[in-house]
Write a protein that holds these residues in place. Structure first.
Motif, mmCIF file in Angstrom:
data_model
loop_
_atom_site.group_PDB
_atom_site.id
_atom_site.type_symbol
_atom_site.label_atom_id
_atom_site.label_comp_id
_atom_site.label_asym_id
_atom_site.label_seq_id
_atom_site.Cartn_x
_atom_site.Cartn_y
_atom_site.Cartn_z
ATOM 1 N N GLU A 1 22.362 -15.760 24.405
ATOM 2 C CA GLU A 1 22.757 -16.628 25.390
ATOM 3 C C GLU A 1 24.056 -17.050 25.344
ATOM 4 O OE1 GLU A 1 19.882 -19.481 22.786
ATOM 5 O OE2 GLU A 1 19.779 -20.387 24.839
ATOM 6 N N ASP A 56 19.893 -14.134 27.914
ATOM 7 C CA ASP A 56 18.476 -14.884 28.068
ATOM 8 C C ASP A 56 19.364 -16.079 28.610
ATOM 9 O OD1 ASP A 56 17.062 -17.036 27.894
ATOM 10 O OD2 ASP A 56 16.454 -16.596 25.871
ATOM 11 N N ILE A 116 17.791 -18.278 30.642
ATOM 12 C CA ILE A 116 16.606 -19.244 30.747
ATOM 13 C C ILE A 116 17.152 -20.809 30.727
ATOM 14 C CG2 ILE A 116 14.572 -20.164 29.843
ATOM 15 C CD1 ILE A 116 13.743 -17.266 29.096
ATOM 16 N N GLN A 117 18.044 -21.141 29.777
ATOM 17 C CA GLN A 117 18.504 -22.427 29.668
ATOM 18 C C GLN A 117 19.883 -22.505 30.383
ATOM 19 O OE1 GLN A 117 18.732 -25.877 26.348
ATOM 20 N NE2 GLN A 117 17.352 -24.475 26.225
ATOM 21 N N SER A 177 14.052 -18.556 33.629
ATOM 22 C CA SER A 177 12.748 -19.128 33.710
ATOM 23 C C SER A 177 13.032 -20.830 33.959
ATOM 24 C CB SER A 177 12.053 -19.332 32.356
ATOM 25 O OG SER A 177 10.761 -19.821 32.324
ATOM 26 N N LYS A 178 12.415 -21.524 33.442
ATOM 27 C CA LYS A 178 12.884 -23.189 33.455
ATOM 28 C C LYS A 178 12.774 -23.725 34.693
ATOM 29 C CE LYS A 178 13.085 -24.215 28.857
ATOM 30 N NZ LYS A 178 13.724 -23.319 27.878
ATOM 31 N N SER A 236 8.814 -17.352 35.569
ATOM 32 C CA SER A 236 9.693 -17.085 34.714
ATOM 33 C C SER A 236 9.778 -15.350 35.035
ATOM 34 C CB SER A 236 9.451 -16.867 33.201
ATOM 35 O OG SER A 236 8.343 -16.290 32.776
HETATM 36 C C1 LIG Z 1 12.809 -22.479 27.145
HETATM 37 C C2 LIG Z 1 13.535 -21.095 26.560
HETATM 38 C C3 LIG Z 1 13.004 -19.923 26.383
HETATM 39 C C4 LIG Z 1 11.346 -19.575 26.649
HETATM 40 O O1 LIG Z 1 11.159 -19.750 28.037
HETATM 41 P P1 LIG Z 1 9.523 -19.504 28.643
HETATM 42 O O2 LIG Z 1 9.689 -19.484 30.175
HETATM 43 O O3 LIG Z 1 8.713 -20.722 28.027
HETATM 44 O O4 LIG Z 1 9.281 -18.092 27.931
HETATM 45 C C5 LIG Z 1 13.520 -18.817 26.162
HETATM 46 N N1 LIG Z 1 14.973 -18.785 25.864
HETATM 47 C C6 LIG Z 1 15.614 -19.685 26.037
HETATM 48 C C7 LIG Z 1 17.153 -19.830 25.796
HETATM 49 C C8 LIG Z 1 15.023 -21.215 26.467
HETATM 50 O O5 LIG Z 1 15.805 -22.342 26.627
#
Ligand SMILES: *Cc1c(COP(=O)(O)O)cnc(C)c1O
Length: 285
Positions: free
Chosen positions: A61, A94, A96-97, A122-123, A133
Motif C-alpha cells: 500500500e 493495493d 483498496i484503502q 474495492s471499499k 472490488s
Molecule cells: C479492506 C482492505 C482489503 C480487503 O478488501 P476486500 O474488498 O474486503 O477484499 C484489502 N486491502 C486493504 C488495504 C484494505 O483496506
C-alpha cells in the motif's frame, strides 16, 4: 481466495499460519531508522546466498491503512518501481484503502508518477457501499480464459451501476481532488496545533489527502479518545500494531464546516483525555 493472498496480511492475529509459505516480508519505508529498504531488497535480489528467490511480485500500500497510516514517499516508490522493473518483478499496489480519491488523486500512486502492473480496488469504489472490488492489470498479464474467473457473487450488478455513476459524477473533472487537497490543508493545520499542544503524548502525525493518523505513545490514549468521540456520535477508528494511531478518514465529499465540526469533537476528546495527563507531566526547568 488463494492461500498466498490469505497469507499476505502482516497482522499476526489475522494471518493464516499455513497460508504464507510463498510470502516474504520486507520493511516498509521508515520501518527502522537508517534502513534503506529498497537498497536492502536490491541486495537480497542480487546476492545468490541471500535466501530470497526472485519473487513474482511485490505488493504494497502506498499509505498503510491498518498498519498505522504509514506513508511512503514519492522517491521511495519511484526507486521501488525502478528496481522491480529492472528485475522483471510485478509491482502490485493495493489501493483498496488509499485509492478512490482518498489521497487526493484517484490512485494513491499518481503523485509519484509511477505505474504499477496490477492495482487492487474495492471499499468505496461502488460509491454506495455496495460490494464491489476489482483488479486492474495490463492485458499482457491476463492468464485467464474467458469465463474462467467465475463464482456465485462476482460482479454485483447493482454495484456496477452505482460505481459507474460515482466515477462519472466525481471523476469527470478534478473538482473532488481539489476539494480533498483544500480540506487536507485544514486538517494539516489543525494537526500541527494539536501536535504542538500535546507534544509529550503524540509520537507523530502523518498522512496524505484525507487520510491522516495521530500516533500516540500510549495505545490507551488512542482508545479513550476514540471512545470519547463515539459518545459524541462520531466514529473514529484506530490502526497500528498496538492500535495506537487515531485515524482521520472523513468522507471525501464532506463540507469544510462539517469537517471542522468533526475536528472540534476530536479536539474536545483529546483535551478531555489528555488534560489530566498533562498536569502529571514533570515540568522542565
Ligand atoms: C479492506 C482492505 C482489503 C480487503 O478488501 P476486500 O474488498 O474486503 O477484499 C484489502 N486491502 C486493504 C488495504 C484494505 O483496506
Amino acid at each position: 481466495m488463494s492461500s498466498t493472498a490469505l497469507g499476505l496480511t502482516g497482522n499476526r492475529d489475522n494471518r493464516q499460519p499455513w497460508a504464507d509459505a510463498h510470502v516474504f516480508r520486507l520493511p516498509y519505508e521508515g520501518y527502522l531508522d537508517g534502513l534503506d529498504s529498497v537498497a536492502y531488497l536490491e541486495k537480497l535480489l542480487t546476492d545468490n546466498s541471500s535466501g530470497l528467490d526472485v519473487p513474482a511480485a511485490v505488493i504494497l500500500e502506498t499509505v498503510q491503512g491498518e498498519g498505522g497510516v504509514n506513508v511512503a514517499s514519492a522517491g521511495w516508490l519511484q526507486r521501488l518501481r525502478e528496481l522491480t522493473r529492472r528485475h522483471n518483478i510485478l509491482l502490485i499496489v493495493d489501493d483498496i484503502q488509499a485509492g478512490c480519491g482518498r489521497t487526493g488523486e484517484f490512485f494513491s500512486f499518481e503523485f509519484a508518477g509511477i505505474e504499477p502492473d496490477i492495482v487492487c480496488l474495492s471499499k468505496s469504489l461502488s460509491g454506495y457501499g455496495l460490494p464491489f472490488s476489482l483488479l486492474l492489470y495490463k492485458p499482457e498479464l491476463d492468464q485467464w480464459s474467458p469465463g474462467e474467473d467465475n463464482g456465485t457473487f462476482r460482479g454485483n450488478t447493482t454495484a456496477f451501476v452505482t460505481a459507474r455513476a460515482a466515477l462519472t459524477a466525481f471523476w469527470a473533472d478534478d473538482a473532488l481532488s481539489q476539494h480533498v487537497f483544500q480540506l487536507e490543508s485544514v486538517v494539516k493545520q489543525w494537526l500541527a496545533e494539536i501536535h504542538l499542544r500535546f507534544a509529550p503524548f503524540i509520537k507523530a502525525t502523518r498522512g496524505r489527502g484525507l487520510f491522516y493518523g495521530i500516533e500516540f505513545h500510549q495505545p490507551e490514549h488512542a482508545r479513550a479518545i476514540s471512545r470519547a468521540c463515539f459518545e459524541q456520535k462520531m466514529i473514529i477508528e484506530r490502526a497500528g500494531d498496538r492500535d495506537q494511531v487515531v485515524k482521520l478518514m472523513p468522507a471525501l465529499t464532506i463540507s469544510e464546516a462539517q469537517l471542522r465540526d468533526g475536528l472540534d469533537i476530536l479536539q474536545r476528546a483529546i483535551e478531555g483525555v489528555l488534560a489530566d495527563a498533562l498536569l502529571d507531566q514533570p515540568i522542565a526547568v
